[in-house]
Design a protein around this motif. Sequence first.
Motif, PDB file in Angstrom:
ATOM      1  N   ALA A  59      -5.902 -23.921  -6.034  1.00  0.00           N
ATOM      2  CA  ALA A  59      -6.238 -22.498  -6.164  1.00  0.00           C
ATOM      3  C   ALA A  59      -5.270 -21.642  -5.350  1.00  0.00           C
ATOM      4  O   ALA A  59      -4.823 -20.592  -5.819  1.00  0.00           O
ATOM      5  N   GLU A  60      -4.943 -22.085  -4.141  1.00  0.00           N
ATOM      6  CA  GLU A  60      -3.996 -21.339  -3.311  1.00  0.00           C
ATOM      7  C   GLU A  60      -2.614 -21.305  -3.963  1.00  0.00           C
ATOM      8  O   GLU A  60      -1.938 -20.281  -3.944  1.00  0.00           O
ATOM      9  N   SER A  63      -2.845 -18.909  -6.909  1.00  0.00           N
ATOM     10  CA  SER A  63      -2.961 -17.533  -6.428  1.00  0.00           C
ATOM     11  C   SER A  63      -1.618 -17.009  -5.927  1.00  0.00           C
ATOM     12  O   SER A  63      -1.278 -15.849  -6.152  1.00  0.00           O
ATOM     13  N   VAL A  70      -8.876 -15.847  -4.965  1.00  0.00           N
ATOM     14  CA  VAL A  70      -9.531 -17.151  -4.933  1.00  0.00           C
ATOM     15  C   VAL A  70     -10.944 -16.907  -4.415  1.00  0.00           C
ATOM     16  O   VAL A  70     -11.122 -16.300  -3.359  1.00  0.00           O
ATOM     17  N   TYR A  72     -14.294 -18.691  -3.111  1.00  0.00           N
ATOM     18  CA  TYR A  72     -14.943 -19.897  -2.611  1.00  0.00           C
ATOM     19  C   TYR A  72     -16.445 -19.683  -2.764  1.00  0.00           C
ATOM     20  O   TYR A  72     -16.987 -18.684  -2.297  1.00  0.00           O
ATOM     21  N   HIS A  95      -9.649 -17.595  -9.488  1.00  0.00           N
ATOM     22  CA  HIS A  95      -9.616 -19.026  -9.194  1.00  0.00           C
ATOM     23  C   HIS A  95     -10.856 -19.367  -8.377  1.00  0.00           C
ATOM     24  O   HIS A  95     -11.051 -18.849  -7.273  1.00  0.00           O
ATOM     25  N   TRP A  96     -11.736 -20.236  -8.913  1.00  0.00           N
ATOM     26  CA  TRP A  96     -13.002 -20.585  -8.284  1.00  0.00           C
ATOM     27  C   TRP A  96     -12.892 -21.931  -7.598  1.00  0.00           C
ATOM     28  O   TRP A  96     -12.386 -22.886  -8.177  1.00  0.00           O
TER      29      TRP A  96
END
Length: 143
Positions: A59-60, A63, A70, A72, A95-96
Amino acid sequence: MKRAWTLPILLVLCGAAGAAGLALTGSTAAAVVLLLLFLALAGAHSPLVFPRSVGALEAERRSAADGRPVVYWRPGCQYCLRLRVRLGRDARRVHWVDIWRDPAGAAVVRAANQGNETVPTVVVAGRAHTNPDPAWVREQLTD
């Protein structure tokens, strides 16, 4: 992964037990309504409501490439569900990261929240925001 499904399974079991009790007393319509209510609650608190989660590192990376936030989150979190619902179709553009499935994601959340796993934690441009307003998150998606 089992922990993510505990609450939905308990809701289905409770709804089934209550519906069975109502059905045995002859209240078939009330039993159906109760069961449908508990199934809807179970669905809302399940991981199925959220777009597919990725790992924190992935995700990072994504991103950094596309500039999208992102998020969380964890199943059963009412604030995460609120964010997901209020984002609507735009939720797929975020982005999960499910912190119950990804220890690295849980570590990111703890680092941003003084050791607590407070979700949703939204990271935009490397900066963490705990339980932000869904409208603000939507603004971060404007391209």
